[in-house]
Design a protein around this motif. Structure first.
Motif, PDB file in Angstrom:
ATOM      1  N   ASP A  47      55.544  47.533  30.740  1.00  0.00           N
ATOM      2  CA  ASP A  47      56.296  47.093  31.909  1.00  0.00           C
ATOM      3  C   ASP A  47      55.547  47.328  33.216  1.00  0.00           C
ATOM      4  OD1 ASP A  47      58.373  46.241  30.366  1.00  0.00           O
ATOM      5  OD2 ASP A  47      59.525  48.089  30.578  1.00  0.00           O
ATOM      6  N   GLU A  48      54.432  48.037  33.173  1.00  0.00           N
ATOM      7  CA  GLU A  48      53.699  48.339  34.388  1.00  0.00           C
ATOM      8  C   GLU A  48      52.911  47.118  34.842  1.00  0.00           C
ATOM      9  OE1 GLU A  48      51.301  51.778  33.832  1.00  0.00           O
ATOM     10  OE2 GLU A  48      52.952  52.956  33.057  1.00  0.00           O
ATOM     11  N   ILE A  49      52.754  46.988  36.144  1.00  0.00           N
ATOM     12  CA  ILE A  49      52.001  45.882  36.720  1.00  0.00           C
ATOM     13  C   ILE A  49      50.658  46.417  37.196  1.00  0.00           C
ATOM     14  CG2 ILE A  49      51.930  44.161  38.553  1.00  0.00           C
ATOM     15  CD1 ILE A  49      54.980  44.188  38.526  1.00  0.00           C
ATOM     16  N   ASP A  50      49.584  45.773  36.763  1.00  0.00           N
ATOM     17  CA  ASP A  50      48.245  46.182  37.148  1.00  0.00           C
ATOM     18  C   ASP A  50      47.860  45.465  38.442  1.00  0.00           C
ATOM     19  OD1 ASP A  50      45.734  47.267  37.158  1.00  0.00           O
ATOM     20  OD2 ASP A  50      44.902  45.819  35.744  1.00  0.00           O
ATOM     21  N   ILE A  51      47.637  46.244  39.515  1.00  0.00           N
ATOM     22  CA  ILE A  51      47.314  45.636  40.802  1.00  0.00           C
ATOM     23  C   ILE A  51      45.883  45.922  41.228  1.00  0.00           C
ATOM     24  CG2 ILE A  51      49.696  45.607  41.606  1.00  0.00           C
ATOM     25  CD1 ILE A  51      49.040  48.122  43.246  1.00  0.00           C
ATOM     26  N   THR A  52      45.076  46.479  40.346  1.00  0.00           N
ATOM     27  CA  THR A  52      43.692  46.759  40.699  1.00  0.00           C
ATOM     28  C   THR A  52      42.928  45.449  40.813  1.00  0.00           C
ATOM     29  OG1 THR A  52      43.135  47.028  38.366  1.00  0.00           O
ATOM     30  CG2 THR A  52      43.675  49.016  39.586  1.00  0.00           C
ATOM     31  N   PRO A  53      42.069  45.319  41.833  1.00  0.00           N
ATOM     32  CA  PRO A  53      41.315  44.074  41.995  1.00  0.00           C
ATOM     33  C   PRO A  53      40.258  43.930  40.909  1.00  0.00           C
ATOM     34  CG  PRO A  53      40.684  45.678  43.659  1.00  0.00           C
ATOM     35  CD  PRO A  53      41.815  46.267  42.899  1.00  0.00           C
ATOM     36  N   LYS A  54      39.994  42.711  40.550  1.00  0.00           N
ATOM     37  CA  LYS A  54      38.974  42.432  39.541  1.00  0.00           C
ATOM     38  C   LYS A  54      37.603  42.459  40.188  1.00  0.00           C
ATOM     39  CE  LYS A  54      41.999  39.516  36.809  1.00  0.00           C
ATOM     40  NZ  LYS A  54      42.209  38.181  36.256  1.00  0.00           N
ATOM     41  N   ASP A  55      36.564  42.646  39.387  1.00  0.00           N
ATOM     42  CA  ASP A  55      35.198  42.651  39.906  1.00  0.00           C
ATOM     43  C   ASP A  55      34.828  41.288  40.468  1.00  0.00           C
ATOM     44  OD1 ASP A  55      34.871  45.289  39.257  1.00  0.00           O
ATOM     45  OD2 ASP A  55      34.022  44.866  37.279  1.00  0.00           O
ATOM     46  N   ASP A  56      35.354  40.211  39.913  1.00  0.00           N
ATOM     47  CA  ASP A  56      35.051  38.869  40.384  1.00  0.00           C
ATOM     48  C   ASP A  56      35.516  38.686  41.825  1.00  0.00           C
ATOM     49  OD1 ASP A  56      34.033  38.311  37.903  1.00  0.00           O
ATOM     50  OD2 ASP A  56      35.884  37.378  37.172  1.00  0.00           O
ATOM     51  N   ASP A  57      36.627  39.293  42.196  1.00  0.00           N
ATOM     52  CA  ASP A  57      37.142  39.176  43.554  1.00  0.00           C
ATOM     53  C   ASP A  57      36.203  39.849  44.552  1.00  0.00           C
ATOM     54  OD1 ASP A  57      39.329  37.841  42.583  1.00  0.00           O
ATOM     55  OD2 ASP A  57      40.628  39.617  42.555  1.00  0.00           O
ATOM     56  N   LYS A  58      35.624  40.998  44.180  1.00  0.00           N
ATOM     57  CA  LYS A  58      34.719  41.711  45.066  1.00  0.00           C
ATOM     58  C   LYS A  58      33.437  40.917  45.277  1.00  0.00           C
ATOM     59  CE  LYS A  58      36.400  46.305  43.912  1.00  0.00           C
ATOM     60  NZ  LYS A  58      36.069  47.584  43.263  1.00  0.00           N
ATOM     61  N   SER A  59      32.897  40.356  44.207  1.00  0.00           N
ATOM     62  CA  SER A  59      31.659  39.595  44.338  1.00  0.00           C
ATOM     63  C   SER A  59      31.890  38.316  45.136  1.00  0.00           C
ATOM     64  CB  SER A  59      31.067  39.278  42.966  1.00  0.00           C
ATOM     65  OG  SER A  59      31.953  38.466  42.231  1.00  0.00           O
ATOM     66  N   ALA A  60      33.052  37.701  45.016  1.00  0.00           N
ATOM     67  CA  ALA A  60      33.346  36.502  45.787  1.00  0.00           C
ATOM     68  C   ALA A  60      33.480  36.836  47.264  1.00  0.00           C
ATOM     69  CB  ALA A  60      34.644  35.861  45.269  1.00  0.00           C
ATOM     70  N   ASP A  61      34.065  37.997  47.581  1.00  0.00           N
ATOM     71  CA  ASP A  61      34.183  38.411  48.970  1.00  0.00           C
ATOM     72  C   ASP A  61      32.815  38.666  49.588  1.00  0.00           C
ATOM     73  OD1 ASP A  61      36.927  38.229  48.934  1.00  0.00           O
ATOM     74  OD2 ASP A  61      37.243  40.355  48.470  1.00  0.00           O
TER      75      ASP A  61
END
Length: 67
Positions: A47-61
């Motif tokens: 039931d927990e929601i994972d809100i950690t950013p993915k590595d792909d998001d960091k590289s795109a930024d």
């Protein structure tokens, strides 16, 4: 099984056949099976929601900052 004997199960099956008909019986069984499967899946899922950013998001930024 819930205190029901063979005679009671046969009576219930006959009543279901009379109410819904033989043609709709497979559809009812299929829907019941899907419902049970979805219930088991919901009970076993996390039931927990994972809100950690993915590595792909960091590289795109980083790529956007370089431009």
């Amino acid at each position: 099984m819930f205190g029901l004997g063979t005679t009671e199960l046969i009576i219930i099956l006959v009543l279901v056949l009379i109410i819904f008909g033989a043609g709709r019986l497979p559809d009812i069984g299929n829907a019941l099976g899907r419902g049970i499967r979805n219930f088991k899946k919901a009970v076993e899922s996390n039931d927990e929601i994972d809100i950690t950013p993915k590595d792909d998001d960091k590289s795109a930024d980083k790529k956007n900052e370089e431009k």
